[in-house]
Design a protein around this motif. Structure first.
Motif, mmCIF file in Angstrom:
data_model
loop_
_atom_site.group_PDB
_atom_site.id
_atom_site.type_symbol
_atom_site.label_atom_id
_atom_site.label_comp_id
_atom_site.label_asym_id
_atom_site.label_seq_id
_atom_site.Cartn_x
_atom_site.Cartn_y
_atom_site.Cartn_z
ATOM 1 N N VAL A 144 63.880 19.791 65.272
ATOM 2 C CA VAL A 144 63.399 18.685 66.031
ATOM 3 C C VAL A 144 64.682 17.532 66.418
ATOM 4 O O VAL A 144 64.661 17.412 67.552
ATOM 5 N N LYS A 145 65.427 17.492 65.479
ATOM 6 C CA LYS A 145 66.367 16.659 65.525
ATOM 7 C C LYS A 145 67.333 17.334 66.671
ATOM 8 O O LYS A 145 68.110 16.517 67.532
ATOM 9 N N LYS A 164 66.651 19.425 69.226
ATOM 10 C CA LYS A 164 66.273 19.022 70.265
ATOM 11 C C LYS A 164 66.406 17.655 70.998
ATOM 12 O O LYS A 164 66.698 17.509 72.333
ATOM 13 N N LEU A 165 66.128 16.696 70.004
ATOM 14 C CA LEU A 165 66.163 15.367 70.546
ATOM 15 C C LEU A 165 67.626 15.061 70.939
ATOM 16 O O LEU A 165 68.083 14.333 72.061
ATOM 17 N N VAL A 220 69.283 14.132 74.654
ATOM 18 C CA VAL A 220 70.034 12.867 75.083
ATOM 19 C C VAL A 220 71.139 13.308 75.751
ATOM 20 O O VAL A 220 71.616 12.784 76.883
#
Ligand code: NAP
Length: 266
Positions: free
Chosen positions: A250-251, A253-254, A258
């Motif tokens: 998840v990190k 993908k975030l 960005v």
């Protein structure tokens, strides 16, 4: 309220908060209870109509029919080693545990108890908080590990049946596989949240309130209990690693999202 028909003589080993919660229902049903524990619970016991015995040997001399083991997961081996069950003249006929992992007590009970004692492994999948308004519909997982005296075993299980529990018969290993993905995961997320020192805010969403509730519910249980869920469930490590990998995914993908947005603006 459950039907009053208790007839069993039950000896509880380990009289911490969960044992006291179970004992209250058993007393309401009219069963005769005896208890022993590392700490002195004579006051609590006398208020509940339970005989407290400092020494486990004295408990076993009371001609009890069922021994209910309610100690922490991490202390079980030591507690069983010090329980003088071998060579009892009229020893208990049924040994039951309520530990939140199942394969570990199953193995230890079979190894350390006299061959003539029946063994029932159970996990009441609720506690003093979730079961405070009754046990109706809450799951009682159990495996008849070594049962010859079916009547006594059924009578013990009736304690939960009469309270309206959902009775789920399942092999101990299967319980552990499922509980690692559900109970251990729940506790781990709750413990992670508690590391963040979160507090209620004036603009809490329902979702955030649910997170705070999860943290509070899971950290109310002892650290020993949580450690036991990890150390004595062979499936727990895999779930811990999956949780860590999911967080990293998840990190990533975030962070990638960005970066893409920044590039698109150039
Ligand atoms: P716990 O911290 O898991 O266990 C506390 C009990 O273990 C107390 O009776 C304590 O005795 C005994 N104990 C701890 N270390 C010991 C040692 N070195 N030697 C002898 N006894 C020792 O808390 P719990 O919530 O009461 O849970 C009891 C059992 O029920 C656990 O196996 C747990 O997995 C299971 N269970 C709990 C829940 C729940 O909602 N809490 C639900 C289902 C099943 P003293 O108090 O005398 O020190």
């Amino acid at each position: 309220m459950a039907e009053q028909r208790g007839r069993l003589k039950i000896g509880i080993v380990g009289f911490g908060s969960f044992a006291q919660f179970l004992a209250a229902a058993m007393r309401r049903q009219g069963h005769s209870l005896f208890a022993t524990s590392r700490s002195d619970y004579s006051l609590q016991c006398s208020q509940m109509g339970i005989i407290f015995l400092r020494d486990a040997a004295e408990l076993l001399e009371m001609e009890i029919e069922v021994v209910l083991i309610c100690t922490s997961i991490v202390s079980l081996e030591q507690v069983l080693r010090s329980l003088p069950v071998h060579g009892c003249r009229r020893g208990p006929r049924l040994f039951v545990d309520v530990l939140s992992v199942k394969q570990h007590p199953r193995d230890l009970l079979l190894q350390s108890l006299p061959e003539e004692g029946d063994v029932l492994c159970t996990h009441p999948m609720f506690g003093p908080e979730s079961g405070k308004h009754g046990w109706a519909g809450l799951p009682l997982v159990f495996e008849r590990v070594r049962i010859r005296e079916q009547g006594l075993c059924a009578e013990f299980l009736d304690i939960f049946r009469l309270e309206g529990c959902r009775m789920v018969e399942m092999p101990c290993e299967e319980h552990d596989r499922i509980a690692a993905r559900s109970q251990f995961l729940t506790h781990t997320v709750g413990r992670v949240l508690s590391e963040m020192e979160l507090e209620a805010t004036p603009i809490d969403t329902k979702g955030f309130q649910a997170l705070l509730q999860l943290r509070d519910n899971t950290t109310r249980d002892s650290l020993d209990l949580y450690l036991g869920l990890f150390r004595h469930n062979k499936f727990a490590m895999e779930e811990l690693e999956k949780l860590e990998a999911a967080f990293q995914s998840v990190k990533k993908k975030l962070l990638e999202g960005v970066g893409n947005d920044a590039q698109a603006r150039l």
